[in-house]
Design a protein around this motif. Structure first.
Motif, mmCIF file in Angstrom:
data_model
loop_
_atom_site.group_PDB
_atom_site.id
_atom_site.type_symbol
_atom_site.label_atom_id
_atom_site.label_comp_id
_atom_site.label_asym_id
_atom_site.label_seq_id
_atom_site.Cartn_x
_atom_site.Cartn_y
_atom_site.Cartn_z
ATOM 1 N N SER A 127 0.788 -1.235 0.000
ATOM 2 C CA SER A 127 0.000 0.000 0.000
ATOM 3 C C SER A 127 0.819 1.284 0.000
ATOM 4 N N GLU A 128 2.054 1.236 -0.492
ATOM 5 C CA GLU A 128 2.836 2.468 -0.576
ATOM 6 C C GLU A 128 2.350 3.364 -1.702
ATOM 7 N N HIS A 129 1.719 2.767 -2.734
ATOM 8 C CA HIS A 129 1.058 3.558 -3.760
ATOM 9 C C HIS A 129 -0.415 3.619 -3.355
ATOM 10 N N ALA A 130 -0.810 4.712 -2.745
ATOM 11 C CA ALA A 130 -2.183 4.777 -2.239
ATOM 12 C C ALA A 130 -2.522 6.201 -1.851
ATOM 13 N N ALA A 131 -3.816 6.420 -1.629
ATOM 14 C CA ALA A 131 -4.267 7.714 -1.122
ATOM 15 C C ALA A 131 -3.725 7.929 0.282
ATOM 16 N N ASP A 132 -3.609 9.196 0.696
ATOM 17 C CA ASP A 132 -3.155 9.510 2.049
ATOM 18 C C ASP A 132 -4.157 8.974 3.071
ATOM 19 N N PRO A 133 -3.692 8.668 4.298
ATOM 20 C CA PRO A 133 -4.580 8.046 5.294
ATOM 21 C C PRO A 133 -5.881 8.777 5.541
ATOM 22 N N ASP A 134 -5.871 10.120 5.529
ATOM 23 C CA ASP A 134 -7.086 10.882 5.835
ATOM 24 C C ASP A 134 -7.883 11.290 4.593
ATOM 25 N N ALA A 135 -7.444 10.870 3.420
ATOM 26 C CA ALA A 135 -8.145 11.238 2.194
ATOM 27 C C ALA A 135 -9.505 10.551 2.124
ATOM 28 N N ALA A 161 -3.933 20.544 -11.281
ATOM 29 C CA ALA A 161 -3.364 19.940 -10.070
ATOM 30 C C ALA A 161 -4.311 18.861 -9.552
ATOM 31 N N VAL A 162 -4.323 17.725 -10.231
ATOM 32 C CA VAL A 162 -5.230 16.623 -9.897
ATOM 33 C C VAL A 162 -4.641 15.816 -8.731
ATOM 34 N N LEU A 163 -5.440 15.576 -7.705
ATOM 35 C CA LEU A 163 -5.000 14.778 -6.561
ATOM 36 C C LEU A 163 -4.911 13.316 -6.971
ATOM 37 N N GLY A 164 -3.729 12.736 -6.861
ATOM 38 C CA GLY A 164 -3.532 11.337 -7.209
ATOM 39 C C GLY A 164 -3.473 10.443 -5.982
ATOM 40 N N ALA A 165 -3.099 9.176 -6.209
ATOM 41 C CA ALA A 165 -2.905 8.200 -5.128
ATOM 42 C C ALA A 165 -1.660 7.396 -5.480
ATOM 43 N N HIS A 166 -0.515 8.059 -5.421
ATOM 44 C CA HIS A 166 0.722 7.448 -5.901
ATOM 45 C C HIS A 166 1.814 7.378 -4.850
ATOM 46 N N THR A 167 1.855 8.365 -3.929
ATOM 47 C CA THR A 167 2.899 8.417 -2.912
ATOM 48 C C THR A 167 2.230 8.680 -1.579
ATOM 49 N N MET A 168 1.875 7.618 -0.846
ATOM 50 C CA MET A 168 1.104 7.802 0.373
ATOM 51 C C MET A 168 1.816 8.760 1.328
ATOM 52 N N GLY A 169 1.101 9.800 1.730
ATOM 53 C CA GLY A 169 1.654 10.830 2.588
ATOM 54 C C GLY A 169 1.995 12.109 1.856
ATOM 55 N N PHE A 170 2.196 12.017 0.536
ATOM 56 C CA PHE A 170 2.630 13.201 -0.218
ATOM 57 C C PHE A 170 1.887 13.357 -1.546
ATOM 58 N N SER A 217 3.704 16.270 5.214
ATOM 59 C CA SER A 217 3.356 14.847 5.211
ATOM 60 C C SER A 217 1.912 14.637 5.638
ATOM 61 N N GLY A 218 1.240 13.789 4.890
ATOM 62 C CA GLY A 218 -0.120 13.391 5.249
ATOM 63 C C GLY A 218 -0.145 12.114 6.064
ATOM 64 N N GLY A 219 1.042 11.613 6.427
ATOM 65 C CA GLY A 219 1.144 10.375 7.202
ATOM 66 C C GLY A 219 1.621 9.231 6.333
ATOM 67 N N GLY A 220 2.517 8.438 6.850
ATOM 68 C CA GLY A 220 3.061 7.299 6.103
ATOM 69 C C GLY A 220 4.086 6.589 6.960
ATOM 70 N N ASN A 221 4.891 5.745 6.344
ATOM 71 C CA ASN A 221 5.832 4.956 7.134
ATOM 72 C C ASN A 221 7.206 5.611 7.268
ATOM 73 N N ARG A 222 7.381 6.806 6.664
ATOM 74 C CA ARG A 222 8.681 7.460 6.746
ATOM 75 C C ARG A 222 8.626 8.776 7.511
ATOM 76 N N TYR A 223 7.552 9.545 7.320
ATOM 77 C CA TYR A 223 7.410 10.832 7.991
ATOM 78 C C TYR A 223 6.047 10.898 8.676
ATOM 79 N N PRO A 224 6.006 11.353 9.926
ATOM 80 C CA PRO A 224 4.712 11.455 10.617
ATOM 81 C C PRO A 224 3.842 12.542 10.006
ATOM 82 N N LYS A 225 2.562 12.403 10.205
ATOM 83 C CA LYS A 225 1.613 13.372 9.681
ATOM 84 C C LYS A 225 1.895 14.761 10.233
#
Length: 463
Positions: free
Chosen positions: A123-131, A354-363, A412-420
């Motif tokens: 799930s590293e390619h995904a929408a941000d946790p709060d999206a 500027a279309v919101l994608g789901a490619h880099t969870m958190g960013f 950061s929107g949250g992920g496994n490398r940088y906190p939200k």
């Protein structure tokens, strides 16, 4: 740039023997349409016996002494024709710690492939946790998809990681694992809905509004006006001067004078209609962010066993895997590039917006995602593909006055490398691994990013 960003309308050696007469046949898990629109077979994985009782020759699947790791899979069976495979599971927050391997039977030669690894990208390619997209209730955990070409037989093995020592239990596999077998369908999908997005009786989903175009197709295509006419299969290449004039016109004159000199030449872009996207699959409407501050480069991790003529089919399969199998609102990437350097429109909403994608969870906010089709962990990306990434970023980042050689700050929107909530300094052209702990875009493609930044800035005309 308000006008510019405004919304448009709403493993063993190959077996050469034929399968036995009693070969099991899979049933479709969804009420799929006829082949021209594509289809997905979703088959539950079942527990498999200990390694000693399984067919030999599966690399990396032998059990260590002590507690045997959990293993699930699917015995060899005949299925309806498909070209891409992936494994999904119920809970998107659950990690798959293990090894996924498949082998497939060619529909053309009736021979079996060797076992192939499927990347477990968790799930590293995904929408941000709060999206909103992430909280739809439809999103699943998923491996990377693997392009295998036209096939009609499959066998699957998934083994949990063994314990680190005899005192530690092996990992557990996620609940609800299924193998997804995706048929991309024909390049021009039939008009009308396939039932995946249909609404109440009498609504206009699938309604034909022009020859060969439904409401959903017109909505997607209209987002690229005035760069191309309604129903265009491609957005034409422009030189630097014409690209600047086109961008100023599209922004209703709100593009800043500072940005205008540094817009790179617009590359040729194959539209969603051009690669045959079935617009009835995605959610209607588009979601935008305020700007584009960075471009994240990815590889699709779907393998390199495709010809350039197959790229539209690979994209249709990725799209279906992201939406139908993984539960996303649309394909995750904003753009894709094939090994011959052709650029494709990804997520709907307009190539210059500027279309919101789901490619880099958190960013995903205020960024764009570009996927090079293929796997570039140990294989060098073709020069044509690297050049296409430079050309695309020179144009798109230029529209938002971004210097490809510069740094920018993303939250950061949250992920496994940088906190939200953390402000993170990023290269304007970054690799996926810069925002998430992952191997993507592969070591070989990642190593090309420094020269890509330089080339992109040069195309923009920056000193």
């Amino acid at each position: 740039m308000r006008g510019f960003l405004a919304s448009s309308i709403g493993v063993a050696t190959a077996a050469v023997l034929a399968l036995p007469v009693a070969f099991p046949t899979a049933a479709l898990a969804e009420s799929a349409p006829a082949a021209p629109a594509g289809s997905t077979q979703s088959l539950p994985l079942v527990p498999l016996g200990p390694a000693a009782t399984r067919a030999p020759g599966v690399p990396g699947m032998s059990a260590s002494p002590g507690v045997l790791p959990e293993t699930q899979g699917l015995p060899a069976r005949e299925v309806k024709t498909f070209s891409m495979v992936g494994v999904v599971w119920d809970d998107v927050t659950t990690q798959l710690h293990g090894k996924v391997q498949v082998r497939t039977r060619s529909a053309k030669t009736a021979t079996w492939s060797d076992w192939q690894d499927v990347e477990t990208h968790n799930s590293e390619h995904a929408a941000d946790p709060d999206a909103v997209e992430r909280g739809s209730g439809r999103v699943r955990g998923a491996t990377a998809p693997l392009w295998v070409g036209e096939s009609d037989g499959v066998e699957v093995r998934v083994q949990a990681e063994p314990g680190a020592s005899s005192h530690r239990a092996p990992s557990r596999l996620p609940a609800g694992m299924r193998i997804e077998l995706v048929d991309p369908g024909a390049e021009t999908p039939a008009t009308g809905s396939d039932g995946k997005n249909s609404g109440p009786e009498g609504d206009d989903k699938g309604e034909v509004v022009a020859p060969g175009m439904t409401m959903e197709m017109a909505e997607s295509s209209s987002a690229n006006i005035p760069h191309a006419e309604l129903g265009a299969d491609e957005i034409t290449e422009l030189n630097k001067a014409d690209s600047t004039a086109d961008a100023v016109f599209a922004s209703d004159g709100e593009l800043s004078a500072a940005a205008a000199p540094y817009i790179g030449p617009r590359p040729r872009i194959v539209t969603r209609k051009g690669w045959g996207a079935d617009e009835s699959l995605r959610e209607s409407g588009f979601v935008y962010t305020s700007t584009v501050k960075a471009a994240f480069v990815h590889h699709s991790a779907s393998g390199n066993n495709y010809a350039c003529k197959d790229a539209p089919a690979v994209l249709r399969s990725l799209y279906r895997y992201h939406v139908v199998s993984s539960g996303w609102r649309d394909i995750g990437y904003n753009f894709a590039v094939d090994k011959c350097g052709t650029v494709y429109e990804g997520r709907a909403g307009g190539v210059s917006k500027a279309v919101l994608g789901a490619h880099t969870m958190g960013f995903n906010t205020n960024s764009m995602g570009v996927a090079v089709l293929g796997t570039y962990t140990s294989t060098n990306p073709p020069a044509a593909a690297v050049d296409a990434v430079a050309r695309l970023t020179a144009w798109k980042l230029g529209l938002f006055n971004r210097d490809p050689r510069a740094k920018t700050t993303l939250v950061s929107g949250g992920g496994n490398r940088y906190p939200k909530g953390r402000n993170v300094a990023m290269n304007v052209i970054s690799g996926h691994r810069d925002g998430f702990a992952t191997a993507c875009p592969g070591a070989k493609l990642y190593g090309k990013l420094p020269t890509t930044r330089t080339s992109s800035a040069k195309l923009q005309g920056r000193p």
